[in-house]
Each structure stands twice: as C-alpha cells, then as structure tokens.
Scaffold this motif. Sequence first.
Motif, short mmCIF file in Angstrom:
data_model
loop_
_atom_site.label_atom_id
_atom_site.label_comp_id
_atom_site.label_asym_id
_atom_site.label_seq_id
_atom_site.Cartn_x
_atom_site.Cartn_y
_atom_site.Cartn_z
N PHE A 70 0.87 -1.08 -0.16
CA PHE A 70 0.12 0.12 -0.01
C PHE A 70 0.84 1.21 0.07
N THR A 71 0.29 2.20 -0.64
CA THR A 71 1.04 3.53 -0.43
C THR A 71 0.21 4.61 -0.30
N ILE A 72 0.37 5.64 0.33
CA ILE A 72 -0.34 6.63 0.98
C ILE A 72 0.22 7.88 0.13
N SER A 73 -0.64 8.81 -0.39
CA SER A 73 -0.10 9.88 -0.68
C SER A 73 -1.17 11.09 -0.56
N ARG A 74 -0.87 12.30 -0.84
CA ARG A 74 -1.76 13.55 -0.75
C ARG A 74 -1.28 14.54 -1.67
N ASP A 75 -2.59 15.62 -1.98
CA ASP A 75 -2.18 16.37 -2.64
C ASP A 75 -2.73 17.66 -2.06
N ASN A 76 -1.84 18.47 -1.48
CA ASN A 76 -2.34 19.63 -0.65
C ASN A 76 -3.27 20.64 -1.45
N ALA A 77 -2.79 20.77 -2.63
CA ALA A 77 -3.57 21.84 -3.63
C ALA A 77 -5.10 21.38 -3.94
N LYS A 78 -5.27 20.06 -3.81
CA LYS A 78 -6.51 19.40 -3.92
C LYS A 78 -7.37 19.19 -2.89
#
Length: 121
Positions: A70-78
């Motif tokens: 599993f890989t968690i990621s984030r897009d703070n702009a969205k």
Amino acid sequence: AQLVESGGGLVQPGRSLRLSCAASGFTFSTFSNYRMSWYRQGPGKERELVASIQSAGDSTNYADSVKGRFTISRDNAKNMVYLQMNSLKPEDTAVYYCNARHKWFQQYDYWGQGTQVTVSS
C-alpha cells in the motif's frame, strides 16, 4: 470538516484498488496542517491504522501487514489523500476510513463515513 471516501469495491485477490478521500470545510486551519490517515475495520475486528502521512507529505508510516503493498499520498492543492492498494489479499477486506487530525491541536479530529473494500475470488 467533511471527509468523503471513494474507490472501494469488490476485487479479486492480487488485484489493485485506489481509494480517494476528498476533504473540505475545515473551520480550523487548513488541510495542509492536518495529518491524514487511513484506518480500516474488518468483520469482527477493531479499527486499525493502515497508513498515515504527515502534513507536508514528507513522512509516512504503514501497518506491518500492508508495507510494500500500500502507498499513501496526498495533494495539498486539491485537499485530497489517496491510498493505492496493490496485491490485495482477502484479509484486506474491511471498511476503510479516512481520518484528518491537526498536527498540533489533536482535538481537531475528523472521520469520513467509510468505503467498503472486499477482496474475494
């Protein structure tokens, strides 16, 4: 704040799914100051932490059971956070919940409604 998960479903063992969590309506601070996490609760089990990502996205941690898959990621702009799940196993079957907790003021703690992931042939 509101957290809305999507992307769950029925999938065969060994396949992949990508969960998304859309965050909105923060009355205290902004999304970029919240640590984001995915939890899950399987049938007859307690809710457990699956993965988390710090506010800047520069630090992650995973449950031992999902490391390397599993890989968690984030897009703070969205205002989005994702969980890419590969090589799924039947024991990954659970309701997956998105969580937002402020990095300093942990009383600001929000949960989504959850999305069902079922891994079965």
